[in-house]
Design an enzyme around this catalytic site. Structure first.
Site, PDB file in Angstrom:
ATOM      1  N   SER A  24     -60.505  13.522  14.401  1.00  0.00           N
ATOM      2  CA  SER A  24     -59.657  14.409  13.629  1.00  0.00           C
ATOM      3  C   SER A  24     -58.236  13.924  13.865  1.00  0.00           C
ATOM      4  O   SER A  24     -57.796  13.835  15.010  1.00  0.00           O
ATOM      5  CB  SER A  24     -59.847  15.839  14.136  1.00  0.00           C
ATOM      6  OG  SER A  24     -59.447  16.743  13.176  1.00  0.00           O
ATOM      7  N   GLU A  25     -57.509  13.592  12.787  1.00  0.00           N
ATOM      8  CA  GLU A  25     -56.226  12.896  12.986  1.00  0.00           C
ATOM      9  C   GLU A  25     -55.187  13.776  13.677  1.00  0.00           C
ATOM     10  O   GLU A  25     -54.203  13.285  14.199  1.00  0.00           O
ATOM     11  CB  GLU A  25     -55.695  12.369  11.657  1.00  0.00           C
ATOM     12  CG  GLU A  25     -55.279  13.436  10.670  1.00  0.00           C
ATOM     13  CD  GLU A  25     -55.413  12.928   9.240  1.00  0.00           C
ATOM     14  OE1 GLU A  25     -56.418  12.285   8.933  1.00  0.00           O
ATOM     15  OE2 GLU A  25     -54.503  13.190   8.441  1.00  0.00           O
ATOM     16  N   ILE A  26     -55.414  15.076  13.707  1.00  0.00           N
ATOM     17  CA  ILE A  26     -54.512  15.976  14.419  1.00  0.00           C
ATOM     18  C   ILE A  26     -54.569  15.719  15.932  1.00  0.00           C
ATOM     19  O   ILE A  26     -53.702  16.144  16.677  1.00  0.00           O
ATOM     20  CB  ILE A  26     -54.849  17.439  14.079  1.00  0.00           C
ATOM     21  CG1 ILE A  26     -53.868  18.410  14.710  1.00  0.00           C
ATOM     22  CG2 ILE A  26     -56.261  17.799  14.465  1.00  0.00           C
ATOM     23  CD1 ILE A  26     -54.060  19.835  14.267  1.00  0.00           C
ATOM     24  N   SER A  32     -53.024   9.244  18.025  1.00  0.00           N
ATOM     25  CA  SER A  32     -54.000   9.322  16.940  1.00  0.00           C
ATOM     26  C   SER A  32     -53.752   8.229  15.901  1.00  0.00           C
ATOM     27  O   SER A  32     -54.686   7.556  15.447  1.00  0.00           O
ATOM     28  CB  SER A  32     -53.902  10.705  16.289  1.00  0.00           C
ATOM     29  OG  SER A  32     -54.820  10.841  15.248  1.00  0.00           O
TER      30      SER A  32
END
Lengths: 239, 230
Positions: free
Chosen positions: B55-57, B97
């Site tokens: 999840s790029e968060i 990330s």
């Protein structure tokens, strides 16, 4: 050393007109909501706000927009996905009342990291051949094209952490870490609102996420209770 | 299960089945980022497999969406949905990330599209008719398109008004040039190769002519052309 402040109002009292402020967090996770509320009350104007999104993922920015405190937003996701949903920010942008600068997310965060790390700029492959590259230097390294992006060093950063100590050491929880570490590094004055303010030595030194040298002020806040299911409907995300 | 498509009023397979076809494309042991929108449906089909979702968060080993009693405001994905942890999960900052994404560590990105060109150019973030000018929701799309080792686009074959989304040249502003490797639509599976677009699979009941009729560039028909199997 004691970087703890007694209240959010005192922690942000010296934010000045025309300041550039980075706001950490995304949607319900890690947004400095209490500091932003205090800024809305304090009333500094002509602000440049650096934030992931405006009024969709980070609706606390709406408090500043409603007060007309914002002159410019630097972000990576300014609008609702559906063009038929127009946010307060988009209304103000279309009316020419605010400016908007958009960067790819990886570039956005790296500009802040570079600003905090003493790097003037960096070459990234992201955005080459797109509108993002307009007016920027492009250069090939080992046969691959990159474009030059410059660092940002805001006057202030507001971050939210799960835990902090009087030295400014911070611990984030789960995905609420997100933008906060790089933003904390980037600013001249970083102000952290923390859900738990603990004494020196009470944070395991091996588990500090942001070293206190990057954090000038710490203030205890209540844990914001946010309904995770509001604001973004499945239709909004799946169009 | 499958409704044959007709040019102009194209139907084909559902978004869920498009996601199932994409899931079959992902090898075990892969690190995968699913873009927001239709790509998130792929997560419904890989439960229990040896695939790590990023999840790029700031999360690896993102689990399924949270049930009501599991919801935690600190644990969300990039689509603002509450999610859960899987064993082996870890958290990190957005800076790290995007080092993963841009630095070539991500095996696969699954992205939505407004247009894909025959060279594999992707347009996915800006519709000029929206009146939003040169600004738009770029988010992580440009970094994923440039940085992932393999980019799979999952998209309806044509727009709601029947215009081809697979085009000779993208008219919409680009996300990245020459980045798409595979296109999975409701009608077909198409690989981007150096000679152009290779039609590899088509939905049962359709002909290669049907697909060509709703695709702007000339398709290369694979000698191993198959029915799209689910």
């Amino acid at each position: 050393m004691n970087r703890a402040y007694p209240s959010v109002d005192e922690a942000i009292a010296d934010v000045f007109d025309n300041a550039t402020i980075a706001l950490g967090g995304f949607f319900t996770a890690g947004s400095p909501i209490r500091l932003t509320e205090a800024l809305a009350n304090q009333g500094a104007k002509n602000l440049t706000i650096i934030v992931q999104s405006v009024g969709i993922g980070n609706w606390e920015v709406n408090m500043l927009l409603e007060n007309r405190q914002v002159r410019k937003v630097i972000c990576n996701y300014p609008f609702f996905r559906s063009a038929s949903r127009v946010s307060l920010f988009e209304q103000q942008l279309r009316a020419g009342e605010v400016e908007c600068e958009v960067y790819p997310l990886g570039t956005f965060i790296e500009k802040l990291r570079a600003g905090g790390a003493g790097i003037a700029g960096f070459y990234t492959p992201t955005g080459v051949g797109t509108l993002v590259a307009e007016g920027k230097e492009c250069r090939a390294f080992n046969g691959k094209e990159y474009l030059l992006e410059l660092a940002i060093s805001p006057d202030f950063a507001f971050v939210h952490a799960y835990k902090g100590d009087p030295y400014g050491n911070l611990v984030y929880r789960e995905t609420s870490r997100n933008y906060n570490p790089e933003m904390a590094m980037s600013a001249n004055i970083t102000i952290a609102e923390v859900e738990n303010l603990v004494g020196p030595g009470e944070i395991n030194p091996d588990q500090v996420h942001t070293p206190g040298i990057f954090v000038q002020r710490v203030v205890k806040v209540d844990r914001p209770d946010i309904d995770v299911t509001i604001e973004v409907s499945p239709e909004e995300m799946n169009t | 299960m499958v409704t044959p498509a007709l040019p102009g009023s194209v139907i084909g397979i559902s978004r869920e089945l498009m996601a199932l076809r994409v899931a079959a494309e992902i090898e075990d042991g892969s690190y995968v980022n699913l873009g927001i929108g239709i790509p998130t449906l792929v997560s419904n089909w890989i439960e229990g497999r040896d695939i790590v979702l990023q999840s790029e968060i700031g999360m690896l080993n993102t689990g399924p969406l949270a049930e009501a009693d599991q919801i935690d405001q600190d644990l969300i994905n990039a689509s603002c949905q509450p999610v859960t942890e899987l064993p082996g999960c870890c958290y990190f900052s957005i800076g790290e990330s995007f080092a993963m994404i841009r630095g070539g560590h991500m095996d696969i990105a699954v992205l939505g599209a407004m247009q894909v060109s025959e060279k594999g150019d992707l347009a996915s973030w800006n519709v000029p008719a929206s009146g939003r000018g040169k600004t738009g929701n770029i988010g992580g799309s440009m970094d994923l398109a440039v940085g992932a080792r393999k980019v799979i686009v999952i998209t309806e074959h044509v727009t709601r008004t029947g215009e081809p989304k697979i085009v000779r040249e993208c008219i919409y502003p680009l996300t990245a040039r020459k980045c798409v490797n595979l296109i999975v639509t409701n009608l077909a599976v198409i690989e981007v190769v150096s000679e152009g677009l290779l039609l590899k699979e088509i939905v049962a009941g359709l002909t290669t002519e049907d697909i060509q009729a709703v695709t702007e560039p000339r398709l290369i028909i694979s000698p191993d052309l198959k029915e799209l199997a689910l």
